[in-house]
Each structure stands twice: as C-alpha cells, then as structure tokens.
Design an enzyme around this catalytic site. Sequence first.
Site, mmCIF file in Angstrom:
data_model
loop_
_atom_site.group_PDB
_atom_site.id
_atom_site.type_symbol
_atom_site.label_atom_id
_atom_site.label_comp_id
_atom_site.label_asym_id
_atom_site.label_seq_id
_atom_site.Cartn_x
_atom_site.Cartn_y
_atom_site.Cartn_z
ATOM 1 N N SER A 185 0.856 -1.188 0.000
ATOM 2 C CA SER A 185 0.000 0.000 0.000
ATOM 3 C C SER A 185 0.897 1.245 0.000
ATOM 4 O O SER A 185 1.704 1.413 -0.910
ATOM 5 C CB SER A 185 -0.942 -0.041 1.210
ATOM 6 O OG SER A 185 -1.944 0.924 1.078
ATOM 7 N N ASP A 257 -18.644 -13.971 -13.263
ATOM 8 C CA ASP A 257 -17.905 -14.985 -12.488
ATOM 9 C C ASP A 257 -17.359 -16.103 -13.374
ATOM 10 O O ASP A 257 -16.232 -16.570 -13.208
ATOM 11 C CB ASP A 257 -18.828 -15.557 -11.389
ATOM 12 C CG ASP A 257 -18.116 -16.473 -10.417
ATOM 13 O OD1 ASP A 257 -16.959 -16.836 -10.684
ATOM 14 O OD2 ASP A 257 -18.729 -16.836 -9.389
ATOM 15 N N ASP A 260 -13.713 -16.753 -16.131
ATOM 16 C CA ASP A 260 -12.410 -17.405 -15.905
ATOM 17 C C ASP A 260 -12.501 -18.925 -15.952
ATOM 18 O O ASP A 260 -11.520 -19.623 -15.709
ATOM 19 C CB ASP A 260 -11.808 -16.937 -14.572
ATOM 20 C CG ASP A 260 -12.787 -17.092 -13.418
ATOM 21 O OD1 ASP A 260 -13.588 -18.047 -13.433
ATOM 22 O OD2 ASP A 260 -12.766 -16.250 -12.497
ATOM 23 N N ASP A 264 -17.176 -19.556 -9.000
ATOM 24 C CA ASP A 264 -16.707 -19.808 -7.631
ATOM 25 C C ASP A 264 -16.789 -18.561 -6.752
ATOM 26 O O ASP A 264 -16.199 -18.500 -5.678
ATOM 27 C CB ASP A 264 -15.258 -20.310 -7.666
ATOM 28 C CG ASP A 264 -14.307 -19.308 -8.323
ATOM 29 O OD1 ASP A 264 -14.799 -18.326 -8.918
ATOM 30 O OD2 ASP A 264 -13.083 -19.499 -8.230
ATOM 31 N N ILE A 266 -15.511 -15.665 -7.513
ATOM 32 C CA ILE A 266 -14.346 -14.804 -7.738
ATOM 33 C C ILE A 266 -14.232 -14.479 -9.226
ATOM 34 O O ILE A 266 -14.274 -15.384 -10.069
ATOM 35 C CB ILE A 266 -13.047 -15.494 -7.266
ATOM 36 C CG1 ILE A 266 -13.100 -15.723 -5.752
ATOM 37 C CG2 ILE A 266 -11.820 -14.655 -7.626
ATOM 38 C CD1 ILE A 266 -11.945 -16.554 -5.217
ATOM 39 N N ASP A 400 -9.335 -5.399 -4.595
ATOM 40 C CA ASP A 400 -8.773 -4.436 -3.643
ATOM 41 C C ASP A 400 -9.741 -3.270 -3.458
ATOM 42 O O ASP A 400 -9.983 -2.513 -4.405
ATOM 43 C CB ASP A 400 -7.418 -3.940 -4.172
ATOM 44 C CG ASP A 400 -6.678 -3.068 -3.167
ATOM 45 O OD1 ASP A 400 -7.347 -2.337 -2.404
ATOM 46 O OD2 ASP A 400 -5.437 -3.110 -3.150
ATOM 47 N N HIS A 438 -7.166 -5.804 0.000
ATOM 48 C CA HIS A 438 -6.072 -4.853 0.051
ATOM 49 C C HIS A 438 -4.866 -5.472 0.761
ATOM 50 O O HIS A 438 -4.889 -5.659 1.974
ATOM 51 C CB HIS A 438 -6.521 -3.588 0.769
ATOM 52 C CG HIS A 438 -5.499 -2.495 0.712
ATOM 53 N ND1 HIS A 438 -4.961 -2.031 -0.458
ATOM 54 C CD2 HIS A 438 -4.897 -1.780 1.703
ATOM 55 C CE1 HIS A 438 -4.081 -1.079 -0.198
ATOM 56 N NE2 HIS A 438 -4.029 -0.911 1.102
HETATM 57 CA CA CA Z 1 -14.742 -17.315 -11.265
#
Ligand code: CA
Length: 520
Positions: A185, A257, A260, A264, A266, A400, A438
Amino acid sequence: MLLPLRGALAALVASEKRDDLLSPQSRCAALQTTLKLANTQILNVTYIPGPTTVSTPGSCVSSAAVNNAPLCRVQFVTNTTSTSALHGEAWLPDVWYGRFLGLGNAQVGGCVDYTNLDYATSLHFAVISTDNGHDGLTGLPFLNHPEVINDFGFRSVHTEAILGKQIVQKYYSRAPAKSYYMGCSTGGRQGIQEALKYPNDFDGIVAGSPATDWNNLLGWAGMVSKAVGAPAGAASPSFLTTADWALVTAEALKQCDGLDGLVDGIINEPNDCKFDPTPLLCAGDKTATCLTAAQVTAVKNVFSPLRDSNGALMYPQYDIGAQADGLYSLILGGNFFSFTADWTRYAVKNVTSFDFTNYSLADIKQSIQINPGSTATWNGDLSAFRRRGGKLLTFHGRRDPLIPSSNSKRMYDMIAKTLKTPSLDDFYRLFLIPGMGHCTRGIDGGPTAFGQGQFPGTNRVNDTQHNILLALVDWVEKGKAPNTITGTSLTDLTMQKVHCRYPIEKSVWDGSQWVCKKCA
Ligand code: CA
C-alpha cells in the site's frame, strides 16, 4: 614490515574472536553506549530472549509480540531536518543469515510495523522500521510541516536504509551481504520510490499493492466517494446501503464470475468483465431487489475510470468485486474518503478544515501540481535500479477495495514503455492475486497468503514458491526468478492456488485445476 603486519592481523583476528565470543546479551548491552549514528539518539537497547510481548512507544499500538526469535531491540530517534524526525526500531536476531530488511508504512500514517519486525526476524533478517516521520494514523502532522511531508513522500525509507546498514555493521561486525525492502500500500509506494530515487539502497524490493500515482489515486477515491453520496452520506439519492451493494455484487457475479472458467464467487480478471448494472434498475418505486436511477448512475461511475475534462485517463476504475470486501465502506460508505480529506487539507491546501461538497477535478489538479513531498511516485524510469542489478517483485489483489489493481498493470505498462521493452521480466515482476483484498485476505479462507506479511501467519509455507520474500531472496542471490507465486489459505494448508504474472499469463480454470495460461 611483514612480521609487524602479521602481528597486527593476528591481534585484529583475536579481537574479532573476542567480540564473537561475547554472548548476544553482552553485545546487545554494549550497543547502548557504543552505537553512534549521525543526528541520532539511541533511546533504548534491550535484549529480548524469547517469545514475549513488549511495550511500544507511539499511539499506533500499545504492545508488540515477539513470537519468534531472540533478538537485540534498538530504539532510536533520528533528525532528518531541524523540523522533522523519525522514531524507529531495529530488531537484530541472534541467528542472522547476513540479510538486512527495511520495512514500509501504511495509509497516510506513521506507525512502526511491529508485525513485520517479528516476521522478518523469524526468517533471520536484521530488520528496521520507522514511524515514517509522524506518529499515528492521520495526516494532521503534515499541517505546516513540509519536512514531515518529505519524510512521508521519499525520505523515511532512504534514511532507515542508511541507519539500518550502520546498525547491522556495528552489531554483527560486518555489513549485510544483501539488503531488501518489503512494504504494501503506502509501503508499496515507498518501495517503488526507493527504486526510482535511491536505487542503490536495496538489492531486492517487495512492493505490494503500491499506492503509486498518489495524488491521482487520492483524487480518484475522493471523486468515487462523492459519486456515492459523500459528504451527504445516506441522505444522498446516490447512496447505496450494504444491502444495495449486495445486489450489485450478485449481478456482477452473474455477469462475470464464469469468464475465468469456474463459477466460484471470484472474478479472476475484473478487466475482462464488462459489467452493466442496468438490469438492477427499478421498474417503479425502490424496493429491496432493485436500484434507483441515481444509484445505477453511481455504480456506473464507481466502475468507470476517472478522466480529465479532455477525456484523458487520470486513474483506473474500482475493481469489480471489491465492493464486497469488508473495507469497501472506507470509500463507498457515504463519507468523504478520509485519506483524501487529510491529504487535501493538511498537505495540499495547508488548512485545518475544508468543505468537500464541491470537491472537483480542480482540487485534484492542485494536488498534482504541488505534489507535496514528491509523493506522486509516478515515473517509469527504473533504469538505474535495473542497471545496478536490482530485483523488484510486486503484487496486487484483484478485489482491492482501496487501490484498484488495474493501476499496477498501468504502472507495468508505463515502465515498459519508458524503458522501451515489452517485458520487464529481467528485473520487475507483477503477480495479480484473484480474490485478494487490500494487500492480504479477501474472500474468506482463500489462497491469498504468500509470505507478504501484513499480519501474523501469512507465511503459511516458507519456501521460494509459496513465500514472496524468500522468492525475492532466491532471485537476488541465486538468479532464480519466480515464474509464479503459490498462495495458501490461512485456514486450510491444502487449499492453494497458483498466481500468475502480468502481462504474460492469466489465471484460468482448465476443467480440473487453476493454471497460468499464456495471454493471447
Ligand atoms: Ca470465477
């Protein structure tokens, strides 16, 4: 001549041997009177024999754990000018591997980093940390003190590098074989600043989630907090409650989501996500399952880059997904972002109070023009650091809530353009960490611990594949550069994920596991 010289050498060796034979306790106690550093007062020298908790000066923490290593603790204050000073500590472990480590700071604050003093000594570094020139977590000490701002902007880490090496030399009777730096940071920004301004201070630097392009970053954060209601807060029509943000998160995951390869929770690559909040728009009155037009506009603003009046990019957009992180409310909670408020009042305008109702691009431009303490840290010319053989590892969480990860890509691209090379692989590597917030943590239990410090226990596995500080040591001392970094869950040692380096590879699900796949 030969015999007297031989005699003198023998005496020298005998003297060094006598020093070596002294116990660490005795050598430590001696430092109180023998350690002499320019412009510096040695406050306390204390030998700490084992796991214990020690009291701390300053207002940041009231005590610090010494969990890992018997060590000599040196507390000092050094005057950087007649109107500025650093308070700091060096921790010198009994078992020392010949390496020196400087530590950075956080936010707009000035706190000695006790967590990482302890962490670094567990890996047998001699380590130093300072309060960055002022005590506490606010920017109030900047007011009317330009030299305090200079400490914050560029001087505190350079000063600790000089002092730390001298303390190491005195205590161990030899200079460190290699010198390193680690911070995240603001600490990440300080690491980049070192590589730019003082390239000879450190052989290797870990600069996490760096707060580079500082004036634009704080300007962007101010504008974003204003877009979602600041300073009126919940009274503003563009304000979103936590429940409203949960709708945004659900819709963003629905749209992005799976990009990728795995649903999941993320979004590995938020920049692949062309998120559109329009489906959330209420058909009629506001309900618990929809957003008003003003709120939808606010969300679009949050996920759009900040541009100047000519349309030129000033700062990238908020990470899609980061609004679900616990720290989201610092910028999106309806209050004007406090770091921007402190910087604007106490460093840029030098006033005690300021009304942020009409905060605008003009205020940001003023900050950029003055650039207090040369804090911007936005320059791609790392040629001197590269030339001297320096190695820099950087990382950024893709979720972040305080510093958009796109800025670390932007910085990579700027350095590559400045140095006229498409790849910085020989000295600078950026790892992007899906799901991480972060500097650390993120999605609960996710594989985001890779030795980056920040709080105890991020070094779940101490080898060069799983610990970024040890990876840096390997790169500097053996020439073995890390191609990937593997993160481990804080709660489950078996949950691991390989993290990929920009711009060469990205993280995708191949049907059975996460892999780093070459970017097209
Ligand atoms: Ca994903």
